[in-house]
Design an enzyme around this catalytic site. Structure first.
Site: not given
Lengths: 438, 438
Positions: B82, B161, B168, B183, B187
């Protein structure tokens, strides 16, 4: 300017410009700011605080979000009193008639009770027929006729405050001095006043339990009022026990009429003392009297002469209420209630009273509102038989619940009994009603 | 437990219990918390911060708000990469085929681009026919067939999320490490991974421009991943210039295919270097390789042998895309674009590049999204001809815009030209791609 940019600035502890604060309040009023953006900024304001210039800009923007009352044709001083809220706090119904009897006009826009605190509008509605929903014209007419008018906040006065207050209540952002100041002062400044007396409560039944917080709030309120050209003074008063004798809407009106009639007993004395203090301060701010002593003398004289009671009668008539309560205050009392005494098992001196718990108990049986949408039972309430510092013997009555049935009694008896702390020895401190003048 | 009580606790800097955090996320998911209450708590979390136990409880609650992928029938290691987002960051399309070729399965759930940053799903959709909306069954089938699958976040994974992120973004509460961690990790943990490699970008085109913030974020992400039993490592990589040669969706896929084919030019070298670093770390975390050296050797071997390219081809076929790009990457390029060179007027060395400005410029001509609802033009983009530290002469080309018309050119030319800072002397520091491993 995007809401996010304004929010981020306050989040980072920077000072918002007048333009940014105006953009915020414009966005709240025209609903271009989403509620979730407004609440995020309110939390950032709560946590970062506001500088004096931000405080003033916020108050002004909220004031300008709606209309102001215009009393330019009236040539007597205009004054009001505002209290931060307490339990058994019924002085508005005494101060306004006194002020009117002394030649001051009082355009009083009031609120309703919530949680443990009462509201002037609820008390007034305990008078059969009394109309608290006056149009601006009716409000003005009433004011001119009898020297004071009492009504609810219309949608036209500080609409931004209505929106913000509802959001603050739901998002734990109520207890912020700058937000409280902007909320109170935006409404009070819309009344077009010359003078404003504030009753900032402190103690177990007050919003500001701590004296220092109360002083800070009082100072901020006065600073803002004076910055906007309204002569403002604050009295910090004790709310470590319910004020005076009764808690509950009809019972509190009863207490006020008794005081205006001069039929005062021991427990009512606090209510009278605070009313005289606040009314006297109001006369001085308006330039009607010069010294506290002369002013209190003047206030006492309109009470003694019955002039204040007469003003109250006139006002009730103007606002379509049952004015006979002025002659027979007992007609306010509901004969169908049951009376239940709260007894002490201890012998000693009353050292502490949880006024908040008493207010909340009475709200729970219908005397106030736990939730905004709750309906009020005007008749129920509580009589404070013993007050702070009083000597009590085991088996003696501390107070009396006026309620509908035994179910209500069971609901609140224990909480009421536990609201009293009884010590063996005589409390060393004094229980002063007036803590400070700011 | 009332939302106000939970909000007030965080507002006052207290630590929320697991129960309170669960109540919050449950309220967000079942919509019993109003958006304005959620945003007030998000702001309080932003400003007060979260303790490690709160961070973990929040991540877990968000993870549990939706379903988790279950790959229990698969007996090879499952890993993912990620990135925190950057400009020209296309390594996912290289790392996933490499990992698959090395016997690791990569169930990659990706996002879309916004603002100056790109998104993997957008890049993949630049491949004609490529389907990024796989059902859970299709996703699993693709994973088993070709070793990796790439799809968008379904409504079923971490729905809390989705809601929180949207709020946000609208309330200036994005840049909070604990909220970012919850967040991302809610996931990624839903993917049922054994290992996770994080690419935390720092620099002018990164979310975390400051190296210390990037390190703190990386540490928090690793701590959380490891706390949940996923072997997690973070590479802090430079984002002070676009990564590699191209910015723009089709152009970036082109660059990836060229790299997988071994047809690499100088500007692409960064992309390859970072892909190898991240893939090698992934192999080690999965226990497939022991040392960084042997792991990098393994990665290089599946690139050299064409095995990684073959995995990419298989995946494109599985996900209904035009796999011929693997043989003729030029088919990705739109011949109707015009090419406009950005020239320098100065002679010297490239000392700084505003990667964010380049990313945003390309977004403005359709290469990305300024607003969430914007449509993408997959073909447009930018070629980075000169990179940080390069010597340039007046009149030389810094980069090339690939766009639709002169109007687009005018829109962004100046911003692109100003994105380069050229100094007379040779920059003293080194421009290291890999800053740190955490």
């Amino acid at each position: 300017m995007k809401p996010q940019e304004i929010i981020a600035k306050k989040r980072d502890g920077e000072i918002l410009s007048r333009q940014e604060i105006n953009a915020f309040i414009r966005g709240v009023t025209d609903e271009t700011w989403a509620d979730y953006q407004t609440s995020a900024l309110l939390m950032a304001m709560f946590m970062s605080g506001l500088a004096q210039e931000e405080q003033n800009a916020l108050t002004e923007a909220m004031l300008n979000s709606g209309e102001r009352l215009n009393f330019s044709e009236i040539d007597v001083p205009l004054a009001d009193k505002h209290s931060t809220g307490g339990v058994g706090d019924k002085t508005s119904l005494i101060i306004a008639p006194i002020a009117a009897a002394c030649g001051i006009f009082v355009p009083m826009i009031s609120g309703r009770g919530l949680g443990h605190t009462g509201g002037t509008l609820d008390k007034l509605e305990a008078i059969r027929g009394y109309n608290v929903n006056l149009s601006t014209e009716e409000f003005k007419e009433t004011l001119k006729t009898c020297g004071f008018a009492m009504s609810g906040q219309t949608a036209k006065i500080a609409p931004a405050d209505k929106k913000l207050y509802a959001l603050r209540d739901a998002t734990a952002t109520v207890e912020s001095i700058p937000l409280i100041v902007a909320s109170i002062m935006s409404k009070k400044l819309a009344e077009g006043l010359d003078a404003l007396v504030l009753d900032v409560k402190t103690g177990s039944g007050a919003f500001m339990q701590n004296l220092d917080n109360a002083k800070n709030l009082a100072a901020a309120l006065c600073q803002t009022g004076n910055a906007f050209g309204v002569k403002t003074e604050a009295v910090i008063s004790d709310m470590n026990q319910p004020l005076g004798k009764f808690v509950g809407n009809a019972l509190e009106v009863f207490e006020c009429v008794k005081i205006l009639r001069g039929e005062i007993d021991k427990q009512m004395h606090q209510t009278l003392e605070l009313s005289i203090e606040l009314a006297a301060r109001m006369l001085i701010l308006c330039g009607v009297e010069k010294t506290v002593q002369s002013s209190k003398f003047k206030v006492q004289s309109v009470l003694d002469s019955g002039a204040a009671l007469e003003k109250f009668r006139q006002n009730i008539e103007c606002q379509s209420g049952a004015a006979e309560i002025c002659d027979n205050p007992e007609t306010l009392l509901d004969k169908n209630l049951i009376e239940v005494e709260i007894k002490t098992e201890k012998t000693g001196f009353i050292a502490e009273i949880d006024a908040g718990a008493i207010g909340e108990s009475i709200s729970r049986i219908g005397g106030g509102r736990i939730k905004v949408e709750d309906k009020i039972d005007f008749a129920v309430g509580y009589e404070c038989v013993k007050k702070l510092g009083d000597r009590v013997k085991s088996g003696e009555t501390l107070g009396v619940i006026f309620c509908r049935n035994k179910t209500q009694t069971h609901l609140i008896y224990k909480k009421l009994a536990n609201a009293y702390k009884i010590d063996d020895g005589k409390p060393s401190g004094k229980f002063e009603l007036i803590k400070e003048i700011i």
